[in-house]
Scaffold this motif. Structure first.
Motif, short mmCIF file in Angstrom:
data_model
loop_
_atom_site.label_atom_id
_atom_site.label_comp_id
_atom_site.label_asym_id
_atom_site.label_seq_id
_atom_site.Cartn_x
_atom_site.Cartn_y
_atom_site.Cartn_z
N GLY A 4 0.81 -1.21 0.00
CA GLY A 4 0.00 0.00 0.00
C GLY A 4 0.84 1.26 0.00
N LEU A 5 1.88 1.27 0.81
CA LEU A 5 2.78 2.43 0.84
C LEU A 5 3.51 2.59 -0.49
CD1 LEU A 5 4.18 2.04 4.45
CD2 LEU A 5 2.76 3.92 3.61
N LEU A 6 3.95 1.50 -1.05
CA LEU A 6 4.64 1.56 -2.35
C LEU A 6 3.71 2.07 -3.44
CD1 LEU A 6 6.70 -1.73 -2.10
CD2 LEU A 6 7.65 0.59 -2.23
N LEU A 7 2.47 1.61 -3.45
CA LEU A 7 1.51 2.09 -4.45
C LEU A 7 1.21 3.58 -4.25
CD1 LEU A 7 -0.94 -0.94 -4.64
CD2 LEU A 7 0.69 -0.17 -6.40
N PHE A 8 1.13 4.02 -3.02
CA PHE A 8 0.94 5.43 -2.71
C PHE A 8 2.04 6.26 -3.36
CE2 PHE A 8 2.05 9.00 0.09
CZ PHE A 8 0.85 9.70 0.17
N PHE A 9 3.29 5.85 -3.17
CA PHE A 9 4.41 6.60 -3.74
C PHE A 9 4.55 6.41 -5.24
CE2 PHE A 9 5.73 6.77 0.75
CZ PHE A 9 5.83 8.15 0.85
N ALA A 10 4.18 5.24 -5.74
CA ALA A 10 4.20 5.04 -7.20
C ALA A 10 3.25 6.04 -7.86
CB ALA A 10 3.80 3.60 -7.54
N LEU A 24 5.10 8.96 -9.93
CA LEU A 24 4.94 8.78 -11.38
C LEU A 24 4.07 9.90 -11.96
CD1 LEU A 24 4.61 4.91 -11.76
CD2 LEU A 24 6.51 6.38 -12.52
N GLN A 25 2.99 10.25 -11.26
CA GLN A 25 2.16 11.35 -11.74
C GLN A 25 2.94 12.65 -11.80
OE1 GLN A 25 0.86 14.20 -9.80
NE2 GLN A 25 0.08 14.95 -11.74
N SER A 26 3.69 12.93 -10.74
CA SER A 26 4.45 14.17 -10.68
C SER A 26 5.57 14.20 -11.73
CB SER A 26 5.04 14.34 -9.28
OG SER A 26 5.71 15.57 -9.16
N GLY A 27 6.30 13.10 -11.84
CA GLY A 27 7.40 13.04 -12.81
C GLY A 27 6.90 13.10 -14.24
N ILE A 28 5.82 12.39 -14.54
CA ILE A 28 5.26 12.40 -15.90
C ILE A 28 4.72 13.79 -16.22
CG2 ILE A 28 3.38 11.50 -17.34
CD1 ILE A 28 3.90 8.75 -15.91
N ASP A 29 4.06 14.43 -15.26
CA ASP A 29 3.58 15.79 -15.47
C ASP A 29 4.73 16.74 -15.80
OD1 ASP A 29 1.54 18.03 -15.23
OD2 ASP A 29 2.98 18.63 -13.68
N LYS A 30 5.83 16.58 -15.09
CA LYS A 30 6.99 17.44 -15.35
C LYS A 30 7.55 17.18 -16.75
CE LYS A 30 8.51 18.24 -10.58
NZ LYS A 30 7.35 17.73 -9.89
N CYS A 31 7.53 15.93 -17.20
CA CYS A 31 8.01 15.61 -18.55
C CYS A 31 7.08 16.18 -19.63
CB CYS A 31 8.11 14.10 -18.74
SG CYS A 31 9.45 13.33 -17.83
N LEU A 32 5.77 16.03 -19.42
CA LEU A 32 4.79 16.47 -20.42
C LEU A 32 4.68 17.99 -20.50
CD1 LEU A 32 1.95 13.84 -19.87
CD2 LEU A 32 3.72 13.89 -21.66
N LEU A 83 15.34 21.08 -11.84
CA LEU A 83 14.07 20.51 -12.29
C LEU A 83 14.32 19.19 -13.02
CD1 LEU A 83 11.03 20.52 -12.72
CD2 LEU A 83 11.39 22.04 -14.69
N ALA A 84 15.35 19.14 -13.84
CA ALA A 84 15.68 17.89 -14.55
C ALA A 84 16.08 16.79 -13.56
CB ALA A 84 16.79 18.14 -15.56
N VAL A 85 16.90 17.14 -12.58
CA VAL A 85 17.33 16.16 -11.58
C VAL A 85 16.14 15.69 -10.75
CG1 VAL A 85 18.73 15.85 -9.49
CG2 VAL A 85 19.71 17.00 -11.48
N LEU A 86 15.29 16.60 -10.34
CA LEU A 86 14.11 16.24 -9.56
C LEU A 86 13.17 15.35 -10.37
CD1 LEU A 86 12.35 16.41 -7.03
CD2 LEU A 86 11.37 18.50 -7.99
N THR A 87 12.97 15.70 -11.63
CA THR A 87 12.10 14.90 -12.50
C THR A 87 12.62 13.48 -12.60
OG1 THR A 87 11.46 16.86 -13.76
CG2 THR A 87 11.09 14.72 -14.81
#
Length: 134
Positions: A15-21, A25-33, A59-63
């Motif tokens: 559950g914790l892993l899915l929370f962070f996934a 992933l949402q945050s990183g993908i948003d930054k890419c898009l 921003l690139a490192v954080l992404t």
């Protein structure tokens, strides 16, 4: 591990892993898009901080860090339930904490104390994950 005999600990870890996934992933993908949009917003957010000149690099490192944390978390969740691959959950936990520390550091330097408070709340489950891992 028998896939039909999941322990409470394995389910909590999953559950914790899915929370962070989901979060990373949402945050990183948003930054890419929308890299340009995120960059423009962050340049304004950090204009009066010591990080102002380094925003594009940071921003690139954080992404990248968020994407790794999210990917490791997703693989770790699947591993906990079905594959029993060693190490994914641990590395996910470390990258989750690293990403959160990067975000927290940035928010503090930008003097966005409300934003920093929000990041601190995420740190609790991140530390809990590493604590309950076998």
């Amino acid at each position: 591990m028998n896939t039909l005999d999941w322990s409470t600990n394995e389910l909590a870890i999953t559950g914790l892993l899915l929370f962070f996934a989901i979060a990373f992933l949402q945050s990183g993908i948003d930054k890419c898009l929308d890299f340009k949009g995120n960059l423009a917003w962050l340049k304004g957010h950090f204009k009066d901080s010591p990080l102002a000149s380094m925003v594009p690099l940071l921003l690139a490192v954080l992404t990248l860090t968020e994407l790794v944390a999210g990917l490791f978390s997703a693989v770790g969740a699947v591993s906990e339930l079905f594959l029993d691959l060693e190490g994914w959950s641990y590395w996910a936990g470390l990258f989750n904490i690293l990403a959160l520390l990067m975000l927290f550091f940035g928010q503090r330097l930008a003097k966005d104390y409300e934003g920093a408070k929000t990041i601190a709340i995420y740190m609790v489950p991140a530390i809990l994950l590493l604590y309950i891992l076998p």
